[in-house]
Design a protein around this motif. Structure first.
Motif, PDB file in Angstrom:
ATOM      1  N   VAL A   1       0.842  -1.202   0.000  1.00  0.00           N
ATOM      2  CA  VAL A   1       0.000   0.000   0.000  1.00  0.00           C
ATOM      3  C   VAL A   1       0.874   1.248   0.000  1.00  0.00           C
ATOM      4  O   VAL A   1       0.615   2.203  -0.739  1.00  0.00           O
ATOM      5  CB  VAL A   1      -0.971  -0.019   1.209  1.00  0.00           C
ATOM      6  N   SER A   2       1.915   1.252   0.803  1.00  0.00           N
ATOM      7  CA  SER A   2       2.839   2.380   0.826  1.00  0.00           C
ATOM      8  C   SER A   2       3.520   2.547  -0.529  1.00  0.00           C
ATOM      9  O   SER A   2       3.686   3.672  -1.012  1.00  0.00           O
ATOM     10  CB  SER A   2       3.890   2.158   1.911  1.00  0.00           C
ATOM     11  N   LEU A   3       3.899   1.446  -1.134  1.00  0.00           N
ATOM     12  CA  LEU A   3       4.518   1.488  -2.457  1.00  0.00           C
ATOM     13  C   LEU A   3       3.557   2.036  -3.503  1.00  0.00           C
ATOM     14  O   LEU A   3       3.937   2.853  -4.346  1.00  0.00           O
ATOM     15  CB  LEU A   3       4.993   0.087  -2.850  1.00  0.00           C
ATOM     16  N   ALA A   4       2.306   1.633  -3.444  1.00  0.00           N
ATOM     17  CA  ALA A   4       1.313   2.129  -4.398  1.00  0.00           C
ATOM     18  C   ALA A   4       1.096   3.634  -4.240  1.00  0.00           C
ATOM     19  O   ALA A   4       0.926   4.353  -5.225  1.00  0.00           O
ATOM     20  CB  ALA A   4      -0.003   1.379  -4.214  1.00  0.00           C
ATOM     21  N   ARG A   5       1.115   4.115  -3.025  1.00  0.00           N
ATOM     22  CA  ARG A   5       0.944   5.552  -2.784  1.00  0.00           C
ATOM     23  C   ARG A   5       2.166   6.353  -3.207  1.00  0.00           C
ATOM     24  O   ARG A   5       2.047   7.515  -3.559  1.00  0.00           O
ATOM     25  CB  ARG A   5       0.655   5.809  -1.312  1.00  0.00           C
ATOM     26  N   SER A   6       3.329   5.748  -3.174  1.00  0.00           N
ATOM     27  CA  SER A   6       4.567   6.446  -3.516  1.00  0.00           C
ATOM     28  C   SER A   6       5.007   6.200  -4.948  1.00  0.00           C
ATOM     29  O   SER A   6       6.095   6.632  -5.331  1.00  0.00           O
ATOM     30  CB  SER A   6       5.691   5.984  -2.579  1.00  0.00           C
ATOM     31  N   ALA A   7       4.211   5.528  -5.741  1.00  0.00           N
ATOM     32  CA  ALA A   7       4.629   5.114  -7.077  1.00  0.00           C
ATOM     33  C   ALA A   7       4.843   6.288  -8.018  1.00  0.00           C
ATOM     34  O   ALA A   7       5.557   6.154  -9.013  1.00  0.00           O
ATOM     35  CB  ALA A   7       3.615   4.140  -7.669  1.00  0.00           C
TER      36      ALA A   7
ATOM     37  N   ALA B   1      11.925   1.048   5.232  1.00  0.00           N
ATOM     38  CA  ALA B   1      13.074   1.728   5.826  1.00  0.00           C
ATOM     39  C   ALA B   1      13.842   2.572   4.827  1.00  0.00           C
ATOM     40  O   ALA B   1      14.278   3.677   5.147  1.00  0.00           O
ATOM     41  CB  ALA B   1      14.009   0.707   6.466  1.00  0.00           C
ATOM     42  N   VAL B   2      14.026   2.068   3.605  1.00  0.00           N
ATOM     43  CA  VAL B   2      14.916   2.720   2.651  1.00  0.00           C
ATOM     44  C   VAL B   2      14.184   3.202   1.406  1.00  0.00           C
ATOM     45  O   VAL B   2      14.370   4.330   0.966  1.00  0.00           O
ATOM     46  CB  VAL B   2      16.054   1.748   2.237  1.00  0.00           C
ATOM     47  N   GLY B   3      13.374   2.339   0.828  1.00  0.00           N
ATOM     48  CA  GLY B   3      12.790   2.588  -0.478  1.00  0.00           C
ATOM     49  C   GLY B   3      11.934   3.829  -0.586  1.00  0.00           C
ATOM     50  O   GLY B   3      12.073   4.610  -1.515  1.00  0.00           O
ATOM     51  N   ARG B   4      11.050   4.039   0.345  1.00  0.00           N
ATOM     52  CA  ARG B   4      10.159   5.185   0.209  1.00  0.00           C
ATOM     53  C   ARG B   4      10.851   6.507   0.495  1.00  0.00           C
ATOM     54  O   ARG B   4      10.339   7.558   0.166  1.00  0.00           O
ATOM     55  CB  ARG B   4       8.929   5.013   1.080  1.00  0.00           C
ATOM     56  N   ARG B   5      12.027   6.480   1.078  1.00  0.00           N
ATOM     57  CA  ARG B   5      12.774   7.720   1.325  1.00  0.00           C
ATOM     58  C   ARG B   5      13.743   8.031   0.190  1.00  0.00           C
ATOM     59  O   ARG B   5      14.270   9.125   0.123  1.00  0.00           O
ATOM     60  CB  ARG B   5      13.548   7.598   2.625  1.00  0.00           C
TER      61      ARG B   5
END
Length: 80
Positions: A31-37, A65-69
């Motif tokens: 879900v976090s990945l979809a929002r940050s895509a 930890a790393v990807g969304r930043r």
């Protein structure tokens, strides 16, 4: 349904909780990945989805930890 005589029922409960936690962590990461895509290229997003799905605990933790930043912030201007 009879209990497994070789394993105490506590093991069943522990592994059930571990499974729920791992699946929940993957869902939160997806879900976090979809929002940050929007900040990622389609290849980066696809690679992160593959990592989150196929590396059970470390994949979702890596994204959170790393990807969304590590999203690109725009063009880099040289400093003088």
């Amino acid at each position: 349904m009879t209990a497994n005589p070789l394993l105490p029922s506590g093991y069943d409960i522990v592994w059930s909780v571990v499974t729920v936690v791992v699946v929940g962590l993957a869902i939160v990461a997806l879900v976090s990945l979809a929002r940050s895509a929007r900040g990622l290229t389609s290849l980066q997003a696809l690679l992160w989805v593959v990592v989150v799905l196929f590396v059970p605990v470390l994949g979702p933790l890596g994204w959170l930890a790393v990807g969304r930043r590590a999203r690109p912030t725009g063009p880099v201007t040289p400093h003088r």
